[in-house]
Design a protein around this motif. Sequence first.
Motif: not given
Length: 106
Positions: A60-62, A68-69, A100-102, A105-106
């Motif tokens: 997701l970050n990529r 994030v995280g 959770v990602y959205n 998490l920061k």
Amino acid sequence: MRLLLASLVCATALVCQPGVGASFLAKGIGAHPCSYMLENFTFSDREHWRSWITGFISGLNRNNGRDVGRGVDEMAMVYEVKNYCERNPIDGVALAVIWVYNNRLK
């Protein structure tokens, strides 16, 4: 009715809608519904869940060009997903990770 419910659970687990017009096919242990995670979350299996969840978050970050995280304990991420699943057992694990990602998490 049971067949319809089972079909909906399978469809939710396999194809998630993270955003408008965006869909994907989840593979691996995270393609299951949250109820599967709750039934199969043992001390010895936590590492399998950690590996899949953190890999999915990395993807997701990529995909989103985000970070994030960073600095968040990996098992804390797993337990955030598990907590979501306890509240939403028919949702897919991948959908739980996206939430959770959205939202957590920061």
